[in-house]
Design a protein around this motif. Structure first.
Motif, PDB file in Angstrom:
ATOM      1  N   ALA A 143       0.754  -1.342  -0.030  1.00  0.00           N
ATOM      2  CA  ALA A 143       0.013   0.077  -0.041  1.00  0.00           C
ATOM      3  C   ALA A 143       0.860   1.071   0.001  1.00  0.00           C
ATOM      4  O   ALA A 143       2.007   1.217   0.625  1.00  0.00           O
ATOM      5  N   VAL A 145      -0.028   4.010   1.618  1.00  0.00           N
ATOM      6  CA  VAL A 145      -0.169   4.438   3.031  1.00  0.00           C
ATOM      7  C   VAL A 145       0.653   3.539   4.002  1.00  0.00           C
ATOM      8  O   VAL A 145       0.717   2.420   3.749  1.00  0.00           O
ATOM      9  N   ARG A 163      -7.829   2.181  10.288  1.00  0.00           N
ATOM     10  CA  ARG A 163      -7.711   3.214   8.980  1.00  0.00           C
ATOM     11  C   ARG A 163      -6.864   2.991   7.881  1.00  0.00           C
ATOM     12  O   ARG A 163      -7.176   3.160   6.699  1.00  0.00           O
ATOM     13  N   ASP A 164      -5.439   2.760   8.463  1.00  0.00           N
ATOM     14  CA  ASP A 164      -4.291   2.496   7.408  1.00  0.00           C
ATOM     15  C   ASP A 164      -4.791   1.171   6.594  1.00  0.00           C
ATOM     16  O   ASP A 164      -4.530   1.276   5.221  1.00  0.00           O
ATOM     17  N   THR A 166      -7.442  -0.159   5.928  1.00  0.00           N
ATOM     18  CA  THR A 166      -8.637   0.194   5.130  1.00  0.00           C
ATOM     19  C   THR A 166      -8.377   0.839   3.877  1.00  0.00           C
ATOM     20  O   THR A 166      -8.777   0.433   2.697  1.00  0.00           O
ATOM     21  N   ARG A 167      -7.639   1.644   4.213  1.00  0.00           N
ATOM     22  CA  ARG A 167      -7.086   2.613   2.954  1.00  0.00           C
ATOM     23  C   ARG A 167      -6.258   1.719   1.862  1.00  0.00           C
ATOM     24  O   ARG A 167      -6.478   1.687   0.738  1.00  0.00           O
ATOM     25  N   PHE A 170      -8.904  -0.591  -0.004  1.00  0.00           N
ATOM     26  CA  PHE A 170      -9.455   0.179  -1.039  1.00  0.00           C
ATOM     27  C   PHE A 170      -8.454   0.282  -2.389  1.00  0.00           C
ATOM     28  O   PHE A 170      -8.764  -0.242  -3.538  1.00  0.00           O
ATOM     29  N   GLU A 171      -7.195   0.699  -2.020  1.00  0.00           N
ATOM     30  CA  GLU A 171      -6.154   0.850  -3.112  1.00  0.00           C
ATOM     31  C   GLU A 171      -5.970  -0.469  -3.574  1.00  0.00           C
ATOM     32  O   GLU A 171      -5.852  -0.626  -5.026  1.00  0.00           O
ATOM     33  N   ASP A 174      -8.976  -1.521  -5.783  1.00  0.00           N
ATOM     34  CA  ASP A 174      -9.055  -0.410  -7.030  1.00  0.00           C
ATOM     35  C   ASP A 174      -8.059  -0.831  -8.243  1.00  0.00           C
ATOM     36  O   ASP A 174      -8.323  -0.655  -9.225  1.00  0.00           O
ATOM     37  N   SER A 193      -4.174  -6.611   6.757  1.00  0.00           N
ATOM     38  CA  SER A 193      -5.264  -6.080   7.465  1.00  0.00           C
ATOM     39  C   SER A 193      -5.682  -7.452   8.019  1.00  0.00           C
ATOM     40  O   SER A 193      -6.507  -8.200   7.486  1.00  0.00           O
TER      41      SER A 193
END
Ligand code: PLP
Length: 304
Positions: A143, A145, A163-164, A166-167, A170-171, A174, A193
């Motif tokens: 990631a 992030v 938060r990190d 989950t970001r 998503f990345e 995507d 995660s």
């Protein structure tokens, strides 16, 4: 009519309820401030795997968060057994949690004004990486992030501050990958995660020495390595090490040992789970069948 626990059973506020009725109040700091810790143990063939290790880690997390739910370790063992027994599940994901709770004094900002909760539940088995993806070998992205600094959030105390992650997820989605792994702010590999990460290089099996939960599955992998002629190492892993590895795999309670086939644009071996990862995975599940660290659930307890 008897209560239907077949989708899962939970314990909260001193009572056992079907999983659909297990709800926390919106004023609980577990929800409003992510002020909660938890642990997850799995059940296979009607027995807990490394239950005492999970209880040890849960107690470490409770102490680290200054949470005291007022439940003894014996009582926790009993409650965990009972939620599984009520559900009747022989293959289950079993969680224990403690939230800070709702302040006794309306509007208080003092964590000591809260009565901490103890919640436990058993639900059907969960794989954090789907079985078909595990079969073909997961595709991971590193990631963009970074993992939150351990100075702000101790990753060895199990938490829901994702938060990190989950970001990262998503990345990953995507960009067409299955899931993400994160580097720390100095560029060293941490975890993903809900799972630890390992690289295999020659006969060495290496997992990060920083920024990660001390996973119970990770411990099991490290235990298994010597009997397979592999050297287990807890050490620093850079991005270059990751790219240079022979194999990569991940490990968690909710899935076990999960081989990977790609990280970013690097494809390992023949784009399938590597032979050492596959061997560790096979050994991990075989040892379950042989009763290694297994504690049988007393299903008769559902009737008491
Ligand atoms: N890392 C994180 C962030 C996790 O949430 C988990 C498990 O949920 C793990 C690693 C793996 O730990 P374990 O093997 O004890 O399930």
């Amino acid at each position: 009519m008897s209560v239907d626990y077949s989708k899962g059973a939970a314990y909260m506020n001193g009572v056992y309820v079907p999983i659909s009725e297990a709800k926390i109040p919106v004023g609980d700091w577990g929800f409003t401030h992510s002020d909660v810790t938890y642990d997850v143990v799995h059940v296979t063939d009607g027995a807990f795997f490394r239950l005492e290790d999970h209880l040890d880690r849960f107690h470490k997390s409770l102490a680290g968060y200054r949470l005291n739910p007022g439940v003894t370790r014996d009582q926790m063992r009993h409650i965990l057994g009972r939620v599984v027994a009520l559900s009747g599940l022989e293959r289950a994901f079993v969680a224990m949690l403690s939230t800070r709770g709702v302040p006794r004094i309306y509007g208080s900002r003092n964590p000591m004004d809260c009565d901490n909760t103890f919640i436990a539940y058993a639900v059907p088995w969960v794989d954090v990486i789907k079985p078909d993806v595990q079969e073909r070998g997961a595709h991971l992205i590193v990631a963009s992030v970074p993992r939150i600094s351990p100075k702000s959030l101790d990753p060895t105390l199990k938490n829901y501050m994702w938060r990190d992650f989950t970001r990262g997820m998503f990345e990953a989605h995507d960009k067409g990958f299955d899931t993400a792994i994160l580097l720390d702010q100095e560029g060293f590999l941490t975890e993903g995660s809900g799972f630890n990460v390992f690289i295999v290089k020659d006969k060495k099996v290496i997992t990060p020495d920083r920024g990660a939960l001390e996973g119970v599955t990770r411990k099991s992998v490290l235990d298994i390595c010597p009997e397979l002629g592999l050297e287990p190492i807890i050490g620093p892993i850079t991005y270059a090490d990751l790219m240079d590895a022979d194999e990569v795999f991940t490990a968690t309670t909710a899935g076990g040992v999960m081989p990977c086939a790609r990280v970013d644009d690097r494809i390992y071996g023949n784009d399938r789970p590597g032979p050492i990862s596959a061997k560790i995975k096979e050994t991990y599940w075989r040892k379950h069948k042989e009763g290694w660290h297994m504690t049988p659930v007393n299903y008769a307890d559902a009737d008491n």
